[in-house]
Design an enzyme around this catalytic site. Structure first.
Site, PDB file in Angstrom:
ATOM      1  N   SER A  22       0.784  -1.237  -0.011  1.00 55.09           N
ATOM      2  CA  SER A  22      -0.046  -0.068  -0.264  1.00 55.09           C
ATOM      3  C   SER A  22       0.953   1.088   0.084  1.00 55.09           C
ATOM      4  O   SER A  22       1.978   1.185   0.616  1.00 55.09           O
ATOM      5  CB  SER A  22      -0.879   0.014   1.262  1.00 55.09           C
ATOM      6  OG  SER A  22      -1.733   1.331   1.163  1.00 55.09           O
ATOM      7  N   HIS A  70       2.452  12.231  -1.118  1.00 58.67           N
ATOM      8  CA  HIS A  70       1.971  13.561  -1.159  1.00 58.67           C
ATOM      9  C   HIS A  70       3.389  14.375  -1.404  1.00 58.67           C
ATOM     10  O   HIS A  70       4.139  14.781  -1.148  1.00 58.67           O
ATOM     11  CB  HIS A  70       1.831  13.864   0.394  1.00 58.67           C
ATOM     12  CG  HIS A  70       0.658  13.341   0.824  1.00 58.67           C
ATOM     13  ND1 HIS A  70      -0.696  13.633   0.231  1.00 58.67           N
ATOM     14  CD2 HIS A  70       0.387  12.095   1.635  1.00 58.67           C
ATOM     15  CE1 HIS A  70      -1.476  12.831   0.954  1.00 58.67           C
ATOM     16  NE2 HIS A  70      -0.828  11.957   1.843  1.00 58.67           N
ATOM     17  N   HIS A 113      -2.556   7.135  -4.495  1.00 59.98           N
ATOM     18  CA  HIS A 113      -2.468   6.153  -4.002  1.00 59.98           C
ATOM     19  C   HIS A 113      -2.775   4.851  -4.698  1.00 59.98           C
ATOM     20  O   HIS A 113      -3.274   4.735  -5.791  1.00 59.98           O
ATOM     21  CB  HIS A 113      -3.691   6.460  -2.880  1.00 59.98           C
ATOM     22  CG  HIS A 113      -4.365   5.099  -2.317  1.00 59.98           C
ATOM     23  ND1 HIS A 113      -5.418   4.463  -2.804  1.00 59.98           N
ATOM     24  CD2 HIS A 113      -3.997   4.265  -1.373  1.00 59.98           C
ATOM     25  CE1 HIS A 113      -5.464   3.321  -2.166  1.00 59.98           C
ATOM     26  NE2 HIS A 113      -4.784   3.136  -1.329  1.00 59.98           N
ATOM     27  N   ASN A 129      -2.855   0.371  -4.070  1.00 58.78           N
ATOM     28  CA  ASN A 129      -2.818  -0.715  -3.185  1.00 58.78           C
ATOM     29  C   ASN A 129      -3.192  -2.262  -3.843  1.00 58.78           C
ATOM     30  O   ASN A 129      -3.749  -2.197  -4.670  1.00 58.78           O
ATOM     31  CB  ASN A 129      -3.758  -0.476  -2.017  1.00 58.78           C
ATOM     32  CG  ASN A 129      -4.011  -1.594  -1.136  1.00 58.78           C
ATOM     33  OD1 ASN A 129      -4.948  -2.556  -1.406  1.00 58.78           O
ATOM     34  ND2 ASN A 129      -3.240  -1.976  -0.006  1.00 58.78           N
ATOM     35  N   ARG A 169      -3.304  -6.446  -2.823  1.00 59.71           N
ATOM     36  CA  ARG A 169      -3.516  -7.327  -1.605  1.00 59.71           C
ATOM     37  C   ARG A 169      -4.110  -8.485  -1.992  1.00 59.71           C
ATOM     38  O   ARG A 169      -4.945  -8.638  -2.677  1.00 59.71           O
ATOM     39  CB  ARG A 169      -4.042  -6.656  -0.486  1.00 59.71           C
ATOM     40  CG  ARG A 169      -5.752  -6.033  -0.730  1.00 59.71           C
ATOM     41  CD  ARG A 169      -6.387  -5.302   0.188  1.00 59.71           C
ATOM     42  NE  ARG A 169      -7.773  -4.887  -0.151  1.00 59.71           N
ATOM     43  CZ  ARG A 169      -8.030  -3.959  -1.236  1.00 59.71           C
ATOM     44  NH1 ARG A 169      -7.158  -3.180  -1.420  1.00 59.71           N
ATOM     45  NH2 ARG A 169      -9.264  -3.836  -1.149  1.00 59.71           N
ATOM     46  N   HIS A 189      -5.968   7.397 -16.593  1.00 60.16           N
ATOM     47  CA  HIS A 189      -7.185   6.320 -16.972  1.00 60.16           C
ATOM     48  C   HIS A 189      -6.890   5.416 -18.109  1.00 60.16           C
ATOM     49  O   HIS A 189      -7.299   4.143 -18.075  1.00 60.16           O
ATOM     50  CB  HIS A 189      -8.346   7.040 -17.226  1.00 60.16           C
ATOM     51  CG  HIS A 189      -9.094   7.237 -15.998  1.00 60.16           C
ATOM     52  ND1 HIS A 189     -10.004   6.688 -15.063  1.00 60.16           N
ATOM     53  CD2 HIS A 189      -9.269   8.414 -15.168  1.00 60.16           C
ATOM     54  CE1 HIS A 189     -10.406   7.215 -13.803  1.00 60.16           C
ATOM     55  NE2 HIS A 189      -9.716   8.288 -13.914  1.00 60.16           N
ATOM     56  N   HIS A 215     -20.574  13.397   2.785  1.00 66.59           N
ATOM     57  CA  HIS A 215     -20.795  14.327   3.630  1.00 66.59           C
ATOM     58  C   HIS A 215     -20.440  15.761   3.062  1.00 66.59           C
ATOM     59  O   HIS A 215     -20.796  17.022   3.348  1.00 66.59           O
ATOM     60  CB  HIS A 215     -20.316  14.499   5.208  1.00 66.59           C
ATOM     61  CG  HIS A 215     -18.628  14.378   5.072  1.00 66.59           C
ATOM     62  ND1 HIS A 215     -18.010  13.190   4.421  1.00 66.59           N
ATOM     63  CD2 HIS A 215     -17.733  15.206   5.441  1.00 66.59           C
ATOM     64  CE1 HIS A 215     -16.529  13.497   4.680  1.00 66.59           C
ATOM     65  NE2 HIS A 215     -16.656  14.700   5.181  1.00 66.59           N
ATOM     66  N   GLY A 254      -5.089  -5.018  14.472  1.00 66.35           N
ATOM     67  CA  GLY A 254      -3.794  -4.809  15.604  1.00 66.35           C
ATOM     68  C   GLY A 254      -2.793  -4.497  14.761  1.00 66.35           C
ATOM     69  O   GLY A 254      -1.618  -4.757  15.195  1.00 66.35           O
ATOM     70  N   ARG A 283       0.255  -2.286  12.741  1.00 66.21           N
ATOM     71  CA  ARG A 283       1.016  -1.147  13.215  1.00 66.21           C
ATOM     72  C   ARG A 283       0.461  -0.012  12.858  1.00 66.21           C
ATOM     73  O   ARG A 283       0.510   0.416  11.671  1.00 66.21           O
ATOM     74  CB  ARG A 283       2.422  -1.455  12.752  1.00 66.21           C
ATOM     75  CG  ARG A 283       3.474  -0.629  13.143  1.00 66.21           C
ATOM     76  CD  ARG A 283       5.011  -1.111  12.845  1.00 66.21           C
ATOM     77  NE  ARG A 283       5.965  -0.141  13.205  1.00 66.21           N
ATOM     78  CZ  ARG A 283       6.617   0.982  12.741  1.00 66.21           C
ATOM     79  NH1 ARG A 283       6.209   1.366  11.519  1.00 66.21           N
ATOM     80  NH2 ARG A 283       7.366   1.672  13.356  1.00 66.21           N
TER      81      ARG A 283
END
Length: 306
Positions: free
Chosen positions: A94, A98, A108, A110, A112, A147, A177, A260, A262
């Site tokens: 990941s 910036h 960004h 990622n 997985r 794209h 929002h 849990g 890091r």
């Protein structure tokens, strides 16, 4: 039973992390990634790589993790209640970059693999990932190229793949929002196991290996554009949207914290500086207003460019 080669995926993820870090370091030309290897008390670990205060990159991280646990966290079983009580192994790369220059977008990516285990059942596996682009002072040609690279990565796997995962990205990276998308999108996919394991893995490899081809040319073209206090101030304000999304909606952040993981590695996606202004509105017909009017909504960048 489908044969799954988890260790093959792990080797590729480690190589992908190496290759992306090398390409970004070359483009920055000043700073290098610093590595922090870590172990997770509950099982597994990873290597976090962070770059900061470079000539181009203000802060960035390219992280590899491979974690396991005896109990699936709630975020993993919300859509798969039949897996409740099972164990898991999750691995991925990941990254968030910036840049310092407001004319260079944040990016960004990622990729997985998640495997769930439950006694008496075959392992349940799926891939996920994608990448998206968050510009502040956008260029249409950059968005189209971004794209187009994404479409080319998807093309060998079916004509419907890019449109489907492009729409999923538009829908996912949306701040309800605020009533706006986080940026101009790209690809987002999860629960990919409708192909066999080998094909699914090949698809994720195609996406992961196309990230540098999509992003590095944008860095190269825009990193020398002059900017001033106005542009930097707007960048810091818009970074606030990035923080809002990652802390309120992002599934990866929620899973990492619930499992849990890091904390420092999970939250490396947050920008080094950010600002919020009360009820701020861009000036009419300004470059800042252009972002809101034409870029923070879903668009067909390849076909219509409307």
């Amino acid at each position: 039973m489908t044969t799954i080669d988890v260790e093959q995926v792990k080797r590729w993820l480690l190589d992908l992390q190496d290759n992306i870090c090398e390409g970004l370091q070359q483009e920055d030309g000043a700073a290098t990634f610093q590595e922090d290897a870590w172990q997770r008390p509950g099982g597994g670990g990873g290597r976090t790589r962070v770059i900061a205060k470079g000539a181009v990159i203000e802060k960035g991280g390219v992280n590899f993790s491979d974690v396991s646990g005896d109990t699936l966290p709630p975020s993993a079983t919300a859509n798969r209640p039949e897996l409740t009580g099972g164990s898991f192994r999750a691995m991925g790369v990941s990254l968030v970059i910036h840049p310092d220059n407001p004319y260079v977008p944040t990016s960004h990516a990622n990729v997985r693999l998640f495997v769930a285990y439950k006694e008496g059942q075959d392992p349940v596996w799926w891939f996920g990932g994608g990448y998206d682009l968050t510009p502040y002072y956008p260029f249409e040609e950059d968005c189209r190229r971004w794209h187009e690279v994404a479409r080319q990565a998807c093309e060998p796997f079916g004509a419907d793949v890019y449109p489907r995962y492009k729409k999923w990205c538009d829908d996912y990276f949306y701040l309800p929002h605020r009533g706006e998308t986080r940026g101009v999108g790209g690809l987002f996919f999860d629960d990919v196991n409708h192909w066999d394991f080998a094909t699914s893995f090949a698809f994720v490899q195609a996406v992961g290996e196309s990230y540098l081809s999509a992003y590095r040319p944008i860095l190269s073209r825009r990193k020398h554009i002059a900017f001033g206090e106005r542009e930097k101030s707007f960048q810091l304000y818009r970074r606030g949207r990035y923080v809002e999304f990652n802390l309120v909606y992002d599934r990866g952040t929620i899973f990492g914290l619930q499992s849990g993981g890091r904390t420092e590695s999970i939250l490396m996606s947050l920008p080094p500086q950010v600002s919020w202004r009360y009820d701020w509105q861009p000036e009419p017909d300004s470059p800042e207003a252009e972002l809101y009017a034409n870029f923070l909504r879903p668009r067909d960048w390849i076909v219509n460019n409307d």
